[in-house]
Design a protein around this motif. Structure first.
Motif, PDB file in Angstrom:
ATOM      1  N   LEU A 124     -32.762 -36.856  68.082  1.00 55.84           N
ATOM      2  CA  LEU A 124     -33.370 -35.391  67.676  1.00 55.84           C
ATOM      3  C   LEU A 124     -34.097 -34.720  68.689  1.00 55.84           C
ATOM      4  O   LEU A 124     -34.567 -33.777  68.378  1.00 55.84           O
ATOM      5  CB  LEU A 124     -34.454 -36.230  66.638  1.00 55.84           C
ATOM      6  N   VAL A 125     -35.218 -35.622  69.783  1.00 54.46           N
ATOM      7  CA  VAL A 125     -35.742 -34.579  70.278  1.00 54.46           C
ATOM      8  C   VAL A 125     -35.225 -33.762  71.213  1.00 54.46           C
ATOM      9  O   VAL A 125     -35.524 -32.887  71.583  1.00 54.46           O
ATOM     10  CB  VAL A 125     -36.656 -35.571  71.784  1.00 54.46           C
ATOM     11  N   ALA A 126     -34.147 -33.642  71.492  1.00 52.04           N
ATOM     12  CA  ALA A 126     -33.369 -33.012  72.121  1.00 52.04           C
ATOM     13  C   ALA A 126     -32.723 -31.724  71.510  1.00 52.04           C
ATOM     14  O   ALA A 126     -32.771 -30.374  71.381  1.00 52.04           O
ATOM     15  CB  ALA A 126     -31.846 -33.289  73.005  1.00 52.04           C
ATOM     16  N   LEU A 127     -32.558 -31.825  70.215  1.00 49.38           N
ATOM     17  CA  LEU A 127     -31.826 -31.146  69.207  1.00 49.38           C
ATOM     18  C   LEU A 127     -33.762 -30.193  69.003  1.00 49.38           C
ATOM     19  O   LEU A 127     -33.120 -28.831  68.752  1.00 49.38           O
ATOM     20  CB  LEU A 127     -32.072 -31.104  67.952  1.00 49.38           C
ATOM     21  N   ASP A 128     -34.738 -30.650  68.693  1.00 54.28           N
ATOM     22  CA  ASP A 128     -36.393 -30.024  68.993  1.00 54.28           C
ATOM     23  C   ASP A 128     -36.208 -28.714  67.283  1.00 54.28           C
ATOM     24  O   ASP A 128     -35.732 -27.562  67.737  1.00 54.28           O
ATOM     25  CB  ASP A 128     -36.440 -29.591  70.113  1.00 54.28           C
ATOM     26  N   PRO A 129     -35.870 -29.263  66.030  1.00 51.81           N
ATOM     27  CA  PRO A 129     -35.875 -28.237  65.248  1.00 51.81           C
ATOM     28  C   PRO A 129     -37.267 -27.671  65.180  1.00 51.81           C
ATOM     29  O   PRO A 129     -38.302 -27.775  65.511  1.00 51.81           O
ATOM     30  CB  PRO A 129     -35.362 -29.507  64.146  1.00 51.81           C
ATOM     31  N   GLU A 130     -37.237 -26.351  64.218  1.00 52.60           N
ATOM     32  CA  GLU A 130     -38.394 -25.692  64.415  1.00 52.60           C
ATOM     33  C   GLU A 130     -38.664 -25.626  63.433  1.00 52.60           C
ATOM     34  O   GLU A 130     -40.500 -25.332  63.012  1.00 52.60           O
ATOM     35  CB  GLU A 130     -37.493 -24.181  64.713  1.00 52.60           C
ATOM     36  N   ALA A 131     -38.236 -25.951  62.120  1.00 57.04           N
ATOM     37  CA  ALA A 131     -38.469 -26.952  60.864  1.00 57.04           C
ATOM     38  C   ALA A 131     -38.163 -27.797  60.528  1.00 57.04           C
ATOM     39  O   ALA A 131     -37.123 -28.733  60.587  1.00 57.04           O
ATOM     40  CB  ALA A 131     -38.225 -26.010  59.824  1.00 57.04           C
ATOM     41  N   TYR A 132     -39.071 -29.333  60.063  1.00 62.57           N
ATOM     42  CA  TYR A 132     -38.503 -30.417  59.901  1.00 62.57           C
ATOM     43  C   TYR A 132     -38.984 -31.121  58.183  1.00 62.57           C
ATOM     44  O   TYR A 132     -39.657 -30.628  58.061  1.00 62.57           O
ATOM     45  CB  TYR A 132     -39.252 -31.635  60.323  1.00 62.57           C
ATOM     46  N   ILE A 133     -37.559 -30.794  57.853  1.00 62.99           N
ATOM     47  CA  ILE A 133     -37.787 -30.873  56.044  1.00 62.99           C
ATOM     48  C   ILE A 133     -37.005 -32.321  55.831  1.00 62.99           C
ATOM     49  O   ILE A 133     -36.327 -33.219  56.021  1.00 62.99           O
ATOM     50  CB  ILE A 133     -36.123 -30.519  55.512  1.00 62.99           C
ATOM     51  N   LEU A 134     -38.205 -33.321  54.986  1.00 59.68           N
ATOM     52  CA  LEU A 134     -38.297 -35.059  55.649  1.00 59.68           C
ATOM     53  C   LEU A 134     -37.989 -35.410  53.372  1.00 59.68           C
ATOM     54  O   LEU A 134     -38.766 -34.104  52.996  1.00 59.68           O
ATOM     55  CB  LEU A 134     -38.827 -35.802  55.719  1.00 59.68           C
ATOM     56  N   GLN A 135     -37.123 -35.920  53.126  1.00 61.21           N
ATOM     57  CA  GLN A 135     -36.799 -35.826  51.384  1.00 61.21           C
ATOM     58  C   GLN A 135     -37.458 -37.246  51.128  1.00 61.21           C
ATOM     59  O   GLN A 135     -38.158 -38.252  51.943  1.00 61.21           O
ATOM     60  CB  GLN A 135     -35.703 -36.182  51.094  1.00 61.21           C
ATOM     61  N   GLN A 136     -38.720 -37.480  50.234  1.00 63.89           N
ATOM     62  CA  GLN A 136     -38.573 -38.828  49.526  1.00 63.89           C
ATOM     63  C   GLN A 136     -38.619 -38.631  48.363  1.00 63.89           C
ATOM     64  O   GLN A 136     -37.949 -38.151  47.669  1.00 63.89           O
ATOM     65  CB  GLN A 136     -39.868 -38.275  48.969  1.00 63.89           C
ATOM     66  N   GLY A 137     -37.778 -40.276  47.772  1.00 64.92           N
ATOM     67  CA  GLY A 137     -36.846 -40.874  46.616  1.00 64.92           C
ATOM     68  C   GLY A 137     -36.134 -41.745  47.622  1.00 64.92           C
ATOM     69  O   GLY A 137     -36.805 -42.262  47.887  1.00 64.92           O
ATOM     70  N   PRO A 138     -35.259 -42.475  46.397  1.00 66.42           N
ATOM     71  CA  PRO A 138     -34.977 -43.454  46.981  1.00 66.42           C
ATOM     72  C   PRO A 138     -33.788 -44.448  47.984  1.00 66.42           C
ATOM     73  O   PRO A 138     -34.675 -45.022  48.419  1.00 66.42           O
ATOM     74  CB  PRO A 138     -33.980 -43.617  46.075  1.00 66.42           C
ATOM     75  N   MET A 139     -33.660 -42.733  48.493  1.00 61.83           N
ATOM     76  CA  MET A 139     -33.613 -43.903  49.581  1.00 61.83           C
ATOM     77  C   MET A 139     -34.125 -43.262  50.906  1.00 61.83           C
ATOM     78  O   MET A 139     -34.333 -43.353  51.891  1.00 61.83           O
ATOM     79  CB  MET A 139     -31.758 -42.321  50.129  1.00 61.83           C
ATOM     80  N   ASN A 140     -35.211 -42.590  51.047  1.00 62.74           N
ATOM     81  CA  ASN A 140     -36.666 -42.798  51.102  1.00 62.74           C
ATOM     82  C   ASN A 140     -37.653 -42.679  51.163  1.00 62.74           C
ATOM     83  O   ASN A 140     -38.432 -41.749  51.025  1.00 62.74           O
ATOM     84  CB  ASN A 140     -36.450 -41.121  52.188  1.00 62.74           C
ATOM     85  N   PRO A 141     -38.400 -44.121  50.574  1.00 58.54           N
ATOM     86  CA  PRO A 141     -39.254 -44.031  49.519  1.00 58.54           C
ATOM     87  C   PRO A 141     -40.571 -43.858  49.615  1.00 58.54           C
ATOM     88  O   PRO A 141     -41.278 -42.998  49.163  1.00 58.54           O
ATOM     89  CB  PRO A 141     -39.366 -45.386  49.431  1.00 58.54           C
ATOM     90  N   ALA A 142     -40.780 -44.345  51.269  1.00 56.22           N
ATOM     91  CA  ALA A 142     -42.300 -43.604  51.571  1.00 56.22           C
ATOM     92  C   ALA A 142     -42.026 -43.274  53.202  1.00 56.22           C
ATOM     93  O   ALA A 142     -42.579 -44.144  53.657  1.00 56.22           O
ATOM     94  CB  ALA A 142     -43.362 -45.356  51.771  1.00 56.22           C
ATOM     95  N   PRO A 143     -41.582 -41.779  53.188  1.00 54.83           N
ATOM     96  CA  PRO A 143     -41.695 -41.449  54.534  1.00 54.83           C
ATOM     97  C   PRO A 143     -42.923 -41.490  55.223  1.00 54.83           C
ATOM     98  O   PRO A 143     -44.002 -40.766  54.688  1.00 54.83           O
ATOM     99  CB  PRO A 143     -41.063 -40.400  54.647  1.00 54.83           C
ATOM    100  N   GLN A 144     -42.745 -41.989  56.555  1.00 59.56           N
ATOM    101  CA  GLN A 144     -44.208 -41.788  57.723  1.00 59.56           C
ATOM    102  C   GLN A 144     -44.324 -40.270  57.735  1.00 59.56           C
ATOM    103  O   GLN A 144     -43.260 -39.810  57.809  1.00 59.56           O
ATOM    104  CB  GLN A 144     -44.224 -42.367  58.467  1.00 59.56           C
TER     105      GLN A 144
END
Length: 366
Positions: A239-259
């Motif tokens: 992830l650090v090597a990819l260094d995205p300009e925008a970061y999208i994270l989902q919240q739901g059953p697969m990712n219940p409480a993302p930090q």
């Protein structure tokens, strides 16, 4: 019956015996009484052909997206049951439940006497349940929806299934038009490099085979992961090597409480985090599952980023065009019609609303 026969005798006497005329009349009467009015065949994603003598009058959809497509086709009266999860879809609460998407109860399904059952292609367990329904004589259509083109094809197929081809074509044409407008809006602009988090910890991200990748492209971005899989396992070094300009994270059953990424070690140096281009989204807007969503503790409502770094305005992350975002900005609800929200990416998100507009700065006043 006797009077009808007498009238027929009178007509024959009046017209005389004309062999050609009466032969044609008999053939017409035979065809009308024997042949179905609108027989149709549909081939699903497995290559299985289902034949019906007429458009389906009784349908059970075992996945929410199909129910919402049928509602968009004004075919509510064809639905005779639902899964337990689909009670959240407006208009379906009163229908009897027949189990879940993964485990429908064959006896309950059969008791509703459906003309056809609709199922989403996917896990082996789903296919096993499909075979169990077919074994008791219930026709099942199984469709994949991993792209917009597949979504359009399924919409047209359900239009044929219910005798609403014109309505289906109108829906597809409107969605295609909105996609074209979205692409034109970002034509000539360099794409924003995006990372889409599916799960954390044990980081899992969206690859090229995911509908998410297509949504991002239509919204003016580019997935930083070139992997051909739908889901890609990543580590922090990658992830650090990819260094995205925008970061999208989902919240739901697969990712219940993302930090929040800004609170994670090694994430704070990412360009997306430093510039505040972090967007929390509802997982159910990227899959056809109509389940209410709430942001996890510590995140503000409306899927806004926690930080307000220079160059990013939380108020424009959703472009202020969803009902929630408009309400937060004190704007009246939009009266423009939207496709069903749970249409798998739902098109609801990527076309008219630009939920993944990736924190581009809005024109003044938008």
């Amino acid at each position: 019956m006797k009077s009808d026969f007498c009238r027929l005798r009178q007509l024959i006497a009046a017209w005389g015996f004309r062999p050609g005329l009466w032969l044609g009349l008999c053939l017409c009467l035979f065809c009308c009484s024997v042949l179905p009015a609108r027989a149709l065949e549909l081939v699903d994603s497995r290559g299985v052909t289902v034949r019906l003598e007429r458009p389906a009058q009784r349908i059970i959809a075992l996945y929410g997206a199909f129910n919402e497509i049928l509602l968009a086709l004004d075919a509510r009266e064809t639905l005779v049951a639902r899964t337990a999860a689909d009670a959240a879809i407006p208009g379906l609460q009163d229908l009897p439940a027949v189990g879940t998407h993964m485990r429908p109860n064959a006896e309950l399904v059969a008791a509703r006497q459906p003309d056809v059952v609709l199922q989403l292609a996917g896990r082996q367990e789903v296919l096993t349940q499909t075979e169990a329904l077919e074994a008791v004589g219930i026709p099942v259509l199984v469709y994949e929806m991993q792209s917009f083109e597949q979504l359009f094809a399924v919409t047209r197929a359900l239009g044929r299934l219910t005798g609403r081809e014109t309505r289906a074509e109108a829906l597809v044409a409107d969605w295609q038009r909105r996609l074209a407008v979205l692409e034109q809006r970002y034509a000539g602009q360099p794409p924003v490099r995006v990372f889409y988090e599916v799960r954390y910890p044990n980081l899992l991200a969206a690859g090229r085979a995911s509908i998410v990748d297509e949504i991002i492209r239509h919204a003016g971005g580019r997935n930083v992961l070139d992997a051909p899989q739908k889901l890609v396992r990543c580590n922090e070094e990658m992830l650090v090597a990819l260094d995205p300009e925008a970061y999208i994270l989902q919240q739901g059953p697969m990712n219940p409480a993302p930090q929040a990424p800004a609170e994670r070690p090694h994430y704070r140096g990412l360009s997306a985090v430093r510039s505040g281009r972090v967007l929390l989204v509802d997982e159910h807007l990227f899959v056809p599952v109509p389940v209410p969503w709430r942001p996890p503790n510590g995140w503000p409502a409306g899927c806004m980023t926690r930080s307000r770094a220079a160059g990013s305005e939380p108020g424009i992350l959703l472009r202020g065009k969803t009902p929630l975002a408009r309400a937060q900005r004190g704007l009246p609800p939009s009266n423009s019609p939207h496709p069903p929200k749970a249409l798998f990416s739902g098109l609801w998100k990527a076309t008219g609303l630009q939920q993944v507009v990736l924190c581009r700065r809005s024109p003044q006043g938008e």
